[in-house]
Motif scaffolding. Structure first.
Motif, PDB file in Angstrom:
ATOM      1  N   ASP A  47      50.024 -50.884 -25.562  1.00 18.45           N
ATOM      2  CA  ASP A  47      50.806 -49.919 -26.334  1.00 18.45           C
ATOM      3  C   ASP A  47      49.914 -49.114 -27.275  1.00 18.45           C
ATOM      4  O   ASP A  47      50.125 -47.908 -27.469  1.00 18.45           O
ATOM      5  CB  ASP A  47      51.898 -50.629 -27.141  1.00 18.45           C
ATOM      6  N   TYR A  48      48.890 -49.739 -27.854  1.00 15.19           N
ATOM      7  CA  TYR A  48      47.988 -49.035 -28.761  1.00 15.19           C
ATOM      8  C   TYR A  48      47.181 -47.978 -28.008  1.00 15.19           C
ATOM      9  O   TYR A  48      47.000 -46.866 -28.487  1.00 15.19           O
ATOM     10  CB  TYR A  48      47.054 -50.020 -29.457  1.00 15.19           C
ATOM     11  N   ARG A  49      46.699 -48.343 -26.796  1.00 14.72           N
ATOM     12  CA  ARG A  49      45.980 -47.357 -25.983  1.00 14.72           C
ATOM     13  C   ARG A  49      46.886 -46.188 -25.624  1.00 14.72           C
ATOM     14  O   ARG A  49      46.474 -45.030 -25.659  1.00 14.72           O
ATOM     15  CB  ARG A  49      45.441 -48.010 -24.710  1.00 14.72           C
ATOM     16  N   GLN A  50      48.119 -46.472 -25.270  1.00  8.29           N
ATOM     17  CA  GLN A  50      49.062 -45.415 -24.922  1.00  8.29           C
ATOM     18  C   GLN A  50      49.350 -44.532 -26.139  1.00  8.29           C
ATOM     19  O   GLN A  50      49.396 -43.312 -26.024  1.00  8.29           O
ATOM     20  CB  GLN A  50      50.356 -46.027 -24.384  1.00  8.29           C
ATOM     21  N   MET A  51      49.521 -45.142 -27.302  1.00  9.15           N
ATOM     22  CA  MET A  51      49.769 -44.371 -28.516  1.00  9.15           C
ATOM     23  C   MET A  51      48.562 -43.493 -28.847  1.00  9.15           C
ATOM     24  O   MET A  51      48.718 -42.319 -29.212  1.00  9.15           O
ATOM     25  CB  MET A  51      50.059 -45.295 -29.694  1.00  9.15           C
TER      26      MET A  51
END
Length: 111
Positions: A47-51
């Motif tokens: 999720d952090y990479r996507q954000m």
């Protein structure tokens, strides 16, 4: 007397089995919680990479929006310059009869 020894032994066996079962359940719960922690860390990183990707995309779109606003203002200013030249400075395009076209001789004709 034999029945008392047998009852004590069966009671001892039951407590040993209960302890072993309790330890097994506790160890199983520890392993399950460890696996869940690993899964949650993986989800968090994903999720952090996507954000981060979406934030970079947002920055790119904001930069493009700024360039488009500047371009729009440039085109709007061109029309304003033409309008002001006609109204305030009384400038006009000359009629075709007052227009002179000058042609430069080409290099082939000079030789």
């Amino acid at each position: 007397m034999n029945t008392e020894v047998v009852e004590e032994k069966s009671t001892k066996d039951r407590t040993v089995v209960r302890k072993a079962l309790t330890y097994f359940v506790l160890i199983a719960l520890i392993f399950i919680s460890a696996i869940m922690v690993v899964f949650e860390v993986y989800e968090y990183r994903y999720d952090y990479r996507q954000m981060s990707s979406l934030l970079r995309n947002e920055d790119d779109l904001n930069a493009e929006w700024g360039r488009l606003l500047i371009e729009q203002q440039t085109f709007g200013a061109t029309a304003q310059i033409g309008t002001r030249a006609v109204t305030q400075l009384r400038m006009y395009s000359p009629p075709p009869s007052d227009t002179v076209v000058i042609s430069l001789p080409s290099t082939a004709q000079q030789k």
